[in-house]
Design an enzyme around this catalytic site. Structure first.
Site, short mmCIF file in Angstrom:
data_model
loop_
_atom_site.label_atom_id
_atom_site.label_comp_id
_atom_site.label_asym_id
_atom_site.label_seq_id
_atom_site.Cartn_x
_atom_site.Cartn_y
_atom_site.Cartn_z
N SER A 6 -21.51 35.10 -4.97
CA SER A 6 -20.72 35.35 -3.68
C SER A 6 -20.17 36.47 -3.67
O SER A 6 -19.45 36.68 -4.69
CB SER A 6 -19.90 34.22 -3.51
N GLY A 7 -19.99 37.35 -2.52
CA GLY A 7 -19.28 38.73 -2.88
C GLY A 7 -17.63 38.19 -2.53
O GLY A 7 -16.79 38.81 -3.54
N HIS A 8 -17.17 37.19 -1.86
CA HIS A 8 -15.68 37.06 -1.74
C HIS A 8 -15.18 36.21 -2.80
O HIS A 8 -14.02 36.03 -2.67
CB HIS A 8 -15.60 36.59 -0.42
N ASN B 198 -15.68 24.10 -8.87
CA ASN B 198 -14.66 24.92 -8.12
C ASN B 198 -13.30 24.40 -7.69
O ASN B 198 -12.39 24.83 -7.47
CB ASN B 198 -15.39 25.32 -6.56
N GLN C 45 -18.27 30.65 -8.76
CA GLN C 45 -16.87 30.73 -9.35
C GLN C 45 -16.90 31.44 -10.72
O GLN C 45 -15.79 31.66 -11.01
CB GLN C 45 -16.46 29.21 -9.43
N CYS D 107 -14.29 24.65 1.67
CA CYS D 107 -15.16 24.14 2.80
C CYS D 107 -15.13 22.87 3.11
O CYS D 107 -15.48 22.04 3.99
CB CYS D 107 -16.77 24.20 2.10
N THR E 239 -31.90 42.96 9.01
CA THR E 239 -31.19 44.24 8.91
C THR E 239 -30.01 44.03 7.76
O THR E 239 -29.23 43.24 7.91
CB THR E 239 -30.58 44.75 10.16
N ALA F 114 -23.21 32.80 -1.09
CA ALA F 114 -23.96 31.62 -1.78
C ALA F 114 -24.61 30.64 -1.21
O ALA F 114 -25.31 30.16 -1.80
CB ALA F 114 -22.50 31.17 -2.81
N THR F 115 -23.86 30.52 0.01
CA THR F 115 -24.27 29.07 0.71
C THR F 115 -25.95 29.30 1.10
O THR F 115 -26.75 28.60 0.84
CB THR F 115 -23.51 28.69 1.91
#
Length: 416
Positions: free
Chosen positions: A216-218, A168, A196, A341, A256, A88-89
């Site tokens: 964001s994936g995580h 968040n 979020q 963060c 890639t 996301a960043t």
């Protein structure tokens, strides 16, 4: 306890550590772990998606496009509107810098809020150092960024509005639908940080007038190191690439593609859409149970707006108990003092200060965040440990005793 916690971290006395920091990161779902491992080794789909001259590359490309489809489905977008990033960043940097540098206006103006994630705030600070103008909309005392305040901040030279969907730290929900309509009527691009909210709230870009969404994936039970940017293809808004080298992702974000991470995020998105309503119902019940379990804690305060807060993110202040001391004492409960963060910095949360809190109250605040794998037993155990630890730390506090159990704080602040 769930199997996840039976096989996870343990203390020396064999009690499991209860994880209540899902807003910082979520443990990957087991099906996500399984699909990632299937795209790493020689026996799996390990090829470079850009290598179209052989079957290995073509199979990898197919896997990547399937993942892109699942992510697009989560927000009711078209697959062609999804741009893969490292998180996301990067998505936030890409859209904010990309839109500003892509516009023809000089001295461009950006509107955001003082409560945003550091990825937005630091990016805007960088642009301000280059001569761009930034307006930071201030929230009310409950952390709400209202459409009226956003509308007041807009100018003729505003080229972008960037706001988070769910905060968040306190979980407040921004009315992106109304704000999006305001920006659409003014012809101003609207970017939403949905890191979020993507696994907690339904997002339908066919109904919500947003132009860009960072994901964001995580934060959705997927892998770390991968994210995406939704870019509405019918908006006609140009994004100037911030990196160069290769033509991947239509040249907007070259490099890639990490097949294993992308399929992991795609699977996480598929599960998030499938489980959205059930997860929301379960987490809401656990959220209420945690509040009820802590309700008799003396001089405690729930920060943020109760009516417009996503269940599962609770920021609570315990009078005269420093958050660092509380977290260090809770060896068997994982909570945080705010954004992952910035949590390594010993300073008050900019979000809580933005709500008008004093530094003393902000430094007595901790965040509990609940997720898909959280159980009722874990909430019960965590609440018990928090209450006992708060009482113990207060007994050691001369200030607490001198204030006669902080009667003034207790009269004005309570969990609700």
């Amino acid at each position: 306890m769930s199997r996840h916690h039976e096989t996870g971290l343990r203390r020396k006395d064999r009690h499991p550590i209860v994880y209540l920091d899902y807003a910082a990161t979520t443990p990957a779902d087991q099906s996500v772990v399984d699909i990632i491992t299937q795209h790493l080794g020689l026996e799996g789909v390990f090829g470079n998606p850009s290598s179209q001259s052989h079957q290995f590359g073509r199979m990898a490309e197919e896997a990547v496009e399937t993942a892109r489809y699942h992510l697009a489905e989560l927000i009711s977008a078209d697959s062609a509107e999804i741009i893969w990033t490292s998180g996301a960043t990067e998505s936030i940097n890409l859209v904010i810098k990309g839109v500003v540098y892509g516009c023809s206006q000089q001295g461009a103006h950006i509107v955001t809020s003082s409560l945003e994630h550091k990825a937005v705030l630091d990016t805007c600070a960088y642009l301000a150092s280059k001569g761009f103008e930034i307006t930071y909309v201030t929230p009310d005392q409950e952390g709400m960024i209202t459409p009226e305040k956003v509308d007041e901040a807009l100018r003729d030279d505003t080229v972008l509005v960037s706001l988070m969907h769910v905060n968040n730290e306190v979980g407040t929900i921004t009315d992106i639908n109304t704000i999006g309509q305001i920006t659409r009527d003014r012809g101003i691009p609207f970017h939403v940080d949905a890191a979020q909210s993507s696994a907690r709230l339904p997002i339908d870009v066919s109904k919500i007038p947003v132009d860009f969404i960072s994901l964001s994936g995580h934060k959705m039970y997927g892998p770390k190191g991968v994210g995406a940017l939704y870019s509405r293809k019918r908006s006609g808004i140009s994004i100037k690439p911030q990196t160069h080298g290769g033509g991947q992702e239509s040249g907007i974000r070259p490099g890639t593609l990490p097949t294993h991470q992308l399929v992991g995020m795609g699977e996480a998105a598929r599960l998030a859409k499938q489980r959205l309503h059930q997860d929301a119902k379960t987490i809401a019940a656990l959220d209420k149970y945690l509040l009820d379990s802590l309700a008799d804690t003396e001089s405690a305060r729930l920060n943020g707006n109760q009516a417009h807060r996503v269940p599962g993110i609770l920021n609570i202040s315990f009078a005269h108990v420093e958050n660092e001391s509380l977290m260090m004492a809770l060896k068997d409960v994982a909570i945080s003092s705010g954004s992952a963060c910035t949590s390594s910095r010993i300073e008050p949360s900019h979000v809580l200060l933005g709500l008008g809190m004093s530094e003393d109250v902000a430094n007595c605040s901790v965040r509990f965040s609940i997720g898909r794998q959280t159980t009722r037993d874990e909430i019960s155990f965590a609440a018990m440990r928090v209450k006992k630890t708060v009482d113990l730390l207060r007994e050691l506090s001369p200030r607490w005793r001198s204030l006669n159990s902080a009667s003034n704080f207790r009269r004005t602040i309570k969990l609700s």
